[in-house]
Design a protein around this motif. Sequence first.
Motif, PDB file in Angstrom:
ATOM      1  N   LEU A  25       9.802   8.126   3.257  1.00 32.52           N
ATOM      2  CA  LEU A  25       8.564   8.392   2.008  1.00 32.52           C
ATOM      3  C   LEU A  25       9.364   9.089   0.722  1.00 32.52           C
ATOM      4  O   LEU A  25       9.411   8.945  -0.257  1.00 32.52           O
ATOM      5  N   THR A  26      10.806  10.132   0.686  1.00 31.15           N
ATOM      6  CA  THR A  26      11.759  10.117   0.088  1.00 31.15           C
ATOM      7  C   THR A  26      11.830   9.057  -1.239  1.00 31.15           C
ATOM      8  O   THR A  26      12.649   8.244  -0.680  1.00 31.15           O
ATOM      9  N   LEU A  27      11.590   9.263  -2.537  1.00 34.92           N
ATOM     10  CA  LEU A  27      12.355   9.340  -3.530  1.00 34.92           C
ATOM     11  C   LEU A  27      13.465  10.118  -4.323  1.00 34.92           C
ATOM     12  O   LEU A  27      12.233  11.195  -4.462  1.00 34.92           O
ATOM     13  N   THR A  28      14.012   9.769  -4.947  1.00 37.32           N
ATOM     14  CA  THR A  28      15.142  10.761  -5.726  1.00 37.32           C
ATOM     15  C   THR A  28      15.742   9.527  -6.952  1.00 37.32           C
ATOM     16  O   THR A  28      15.425   8.853  -7.268  1.00 37.32           O
ATOM     17  N   ASP A  29      16.693  10.273  -7.408  1.00 37.96           N
ATOM     18  CA  ASP A  29      16.646  10.022  -9.073  1.00 37.96           C
ATOM     19  C   ASP A  29      17.760   8.502  -8.283  1.00 37.96           C
ATOM     20  O   ASP A  29      17.951   7.053  -9.137  1.00 37.96           O
ATOM     21  N   ALA A  30      19.142   9.051  -7.718  1.00 35.17           N
ATOM     22  CA  ALA A  30      19.321   8.147  -7.194  1.00 35.17           C
ATOM     23  C   ALA A  30      19.096   6.991  -6.440  1.00 35.17           C
ATOM     24  O   ALA A  30      19.085   5.172  -6.756  1.00 35.17           O
ATOM     25  N   ARG A  31      17.905   6.553  -5.583  1.00 36.52           N
ATOM     26  CA  ARG A  31      16.808   5.897  -4.732  1.00 36.52           C
ATOM     27  C   ARG A  31      15.932   4.835  -6.232  1.00 36.52           C
ATOM     28  O   ARG A  31      15.888   4.109  -6.617  1.00 36.52           O
ATOM     29  N   ILE A  32      15.933   6.095  -7.322  1.00 35.34           N
ATOM     30  CA  ILE A  32      14.770   5.452  -7.810  1.00 35.34           C
ATOM     31  C   ILE A  32      15.290   3.705  -8.636  1.00 35.34           C
ATOM     32  O   ILE A  32      15.406   3.055  -8.795  1.00 35.34           O
ATOM     33  N   GLU A  33      16.816   4.691  -9.466  1.00 32.76           N
ATOM     34  CA  GLU A  33      17.445   3.771  -9.727  1.00 32.76           C
ATOM     35  C   GLU A  33      18.543   2.768  -9.239  1.00 32.76           C
ATOM     36  O   GLU A  33      18.757   2.088  -9.659  1.00 32.76           O
ATOM     37  N   GLU A  83       7.398  11.335 -13.453  1.00 29.88           N
ATOM     38  CA  GLU A  83       6.854  10.381 -12.697  1.00 29.88           C
ATOM     39  C   GLU A  83       6.546  10.743 -11.585  1.00 29.88           C
ATOM     40  O   GLU A  83       5.919  10.785 -11.046  1.00 29.88           O
ATOM     41  N   VAL A  84       7.667   9.594 -11.317  1.00 31.77           N
ATOM     42  CA  VAL A  84       6.883   9.459 -10.319  1.00 31.77           C
ATOM     43  C   VAL A  84       7.561  10.602  -9.072  1.00 31.77           C
ATOM     44  O   VAL A  84       7.522  10.747  -8.077  1.00 31.77           O
ATOM     45  N   LEU A  85       9.404  10.945  -9.397  1.00 31.07           N
ATOM     46  CA  LEU A  85       9.448  12.123  -8.542  1.00 31.07           C
ATOM     47  C   LEU A  85       8.033  13.483  -8.645  1.00 31.07           C
ATOM     48  O   LEU A  85       8.431  14.273  -6.900  1.00 31.07           O
ATOM     49  N   GLU A  86       7.116  14.081  -9.508  1.00 28.30           N
ATOM     50  CA  GLU A  86       6.087  13.997  -9.751  1.00 28.30           C
ATOM     51  C   GLU A  86       5.126  13.685  -8.689  1.00 28.30           C
ATOM     52  O   GLU A  86       4.940  14.533  -7.523  1.00 28.30           O
ATOM     53  N   ALA A  87       4.970  12.700  -8.523  1.00 24.22           N
ATOM     54  CA  ALA A  87       4.201  12.338  -7.481  1.00 24.22           C
ATOM     55  C   ALA A  87       4.497  11.858  -6.324  1.00 24.22           C
ATOM     56  O   ALA A  87       3.442  12.239  -5.497  1.00 24.22           O
ATOM     57  N   ASN A  88       5.724  11.655  -6.184  1.00 24.26           N
ATOM     58  CA  ASN A  88       6.124  11.598  -5.102  1.00 24.26           C
ATOM     59  C   ASN A  88       6.383  12.959  -3.629  1.00 24.26           C
ATOM     60  O   ASN A  88       6.347  13.654  -2.732  1.00 24.26           O
ATOM     61  N   ALA A  89       6.672  14.194  -5.035  1.00 22.79           N
ATOM     62  CA  ALA A  89       6.558  15.289  -4.517  1.00 22.79           C
ATOM     63  C   ALA A  89       5.089  15.849  -3.658  1.00 22.79           C
ATOM     64  O   ALA A  89       5.402  16.206  -2.670  1.00 22.79           O
ATOM     65  N   LYS A  90       4.150  15.616  -4.073  1.00 25.76           N
ATOM     66  CA  LYS A  90       2.929  15.638  -3.902  1.00 25.76           C
ATOM     67  C   LYS A  90       2.887  14.680  -2.595  1.00 25.76           C
ATOM     68  O   LYS A  90       2.177  15.438  -1.225  1.00 25.76           O
ATOM     69  N   ASP A  91       3.616  13.388  -2.587  1.00 28.72           N
ATOM     70  CA  ASP A  91       3.645  12.899  -0.989  1.00 28.72           C
ATOM     71  C   ASP A  91       3.604  13.785  -0.124  1.00 28.72           C
ATOM     72  O   ASP A  91       4.024  13.911   1.598  1.00 28.72           O
ATOM     73  N   LEU A  92       5.087  14.261  -0.637  1.00 26.39           N
ATOM     74  CA  LEU A  92       6.224  15.208   0.575  1.00 26.39           C
ATOM     75  C   LEU A  92       5.516  16.630   1.277  1.00 26.39           C
ATOM     76  O   LEU A  92       5.838  16.459   2.270  1.00 26.39           O
ATOM     77  N   GLU A  93       5.110  17.173   0.263  1.00 30.84           N
ATOM     78  CA  GLU A  93       4.213  18.242   0.957  1.00 30.84           C
ATOM     79  C   GLU A  93       3.471  17.702   1.236  1.00 30.84           C
ATOM     80  O   GLU A  93       3.915  18.481   2.729  1.00 30.84           O
ATOM     81  N   ALA A  94       2.113  16.995   1.397  1.00 34.05           N
ATOM     82  CA  ALA A  94       0.973  16.605   2.382  1.00 34.05           C
ATOM     83  C   ALA A  94       2.308  15.777   3.470  1.00 34.05           C
ATOM     84  O   ALA A  94       1.232  16.154   4.529  1.00 34.05           O
ATOM     85  N   GLY A  95       3.147  15.236   3.423  1.00 34.22           N
ATOM     86  CA  GLY A  95       3.542  14.515   4.851  1.00 34.22           C
ATOM     87  C   GLY A  95       3.375  16.161   5.504  1.00 34.22           C
ATOM     88  O   GLY A  95       3.998  15.586   6.712  1.00 34.22           O
ATOM     89  N   ARG A  96       4.741  17.059   4.731  1.00 34.82           N
ATOM     90  CA  ARG A  96       5.400  17.914   5.880  1.00 34.82           C
ATOM     91  C   ARG A  96       3.970  18.588   6.875  1.00 34.82           C
ATOM     92  O   ARG A  96       4.494  18.530   7.402  1.00 34.82           O
TER      93      ARG A  96
END
Length: 421
Positions: free
Chosen positions: A73-81, A48-61
């Motif tokens: 701004l970027t979240l990854t599985d490793a950063r969430i962990e 859920e978090v990564l899906e939401a983060n992808a929207k922010d990254l798309e808008a940011g670019r």
Amino acid sequence: MTDDLREQVHAAARRARVAANELVLATRESKDAALHEMAAALRTRAAEVLEANAKDLEAGRAAGLTQGLLDRLTLTDARIEGVAQGLETVAGLADPIGEVLRGSILPNGLELKQVRVPMGVVGMVYEARPNVTVDAAGLALKSGNAALLRGSSTAEHSNAALVVILRDALETAGLPADAVQLLPCHDRASVTHLITARGLVDLVIPRGGAGLINAVVQQATVPTIETGVGNVHVYVDASADLDMAQRIVLNSKTRRTSVCNAAESLLVHAAIADEFVPRITDALNAQDVTIHGDERFARDPRVQAATDDDWGTEYLSLDIAARVVGSIDEAIAHIAEHGSGHTEAIVTSDLNAARRFTARVDAAAVMVNASTAFTDGGEFGMGAEIGISTQKLHARGPMGLTELTSSKWVVWGEGHVRPTS
């Protein structure tokens, strides 16, 4: 609209006050259980978090955000962990609430204790970095505070997803969900209403660029802890081990350019310049770092001539200002003029030089033969940090649990009355 927004912010603050009053009575066991629940929920609902983060990254670019801001701004599985592990680390730390700072029994029999207590309602104003949402919520909870989070619109979807998960976890753990609330982010007036909510909010911490921090510090009527920008220097002394110096400079600059502990300036003692300047120029160039150098550095055509503005710039990119200095005192003077009071480092084999540098450099953290990247709450054993303070009152450097507390005096008597004068 402004009045409606003010009431929305103030209503959230009032709910936070109710939650904070409940947290005062929460046991360490219950707070730690909630932190573990929050960490588990982040792992379970990472998609859920990564899906939401992808929207922010798309808008940011699309909005043309810099690479440094996109990295923050970027979240990854490793950063969430990483943030989940941070919550678990915080759970393992001692609970600061109730710690006795001082105590005594007066000659008249009164028992005095100064004990650590929560701040109450803590507001966070921050840019881009959704990991701050989790770090702030976790540290606030463990220290018995309710958190009002005002992130930037660039991280709108990420922050919203994270806060929903954290609030659900709090409810599952039996603690008030309103201990973590997200404020509106599309109107700057919400920041104004938060930082002027004196009586409703006990403390505000801004975390971001110089513009944001200065605006909050200058306009707030709520007590504020200033987290400063990082114009960070590495000074390579005449006695430095050059292999060590190269490792430290590269790590300080290139490990992660978008963070405030990244080195932005390099100072090299003249006695080693002929050997070290070409060497570090080659090494930085190999890492795609643009050097903005003084006359000595600019002999190399790959180096751009530095301007006066370069010495005070927080690049947050693969850029570094570089200068040769004639002495350690010249290096210290340069830092005093251009530094931001965040982190400064010396590489030296001379004990006296190290002592002189650490005594005279005025910064929240001073490193001797270590990378500036270590100025971080997690690296300092705090589990996470809510910011790095560059001011001198109450808190300085990475802020963890104890920096989110105040104290009160508890006085026990047995019918004591003070004699009339």
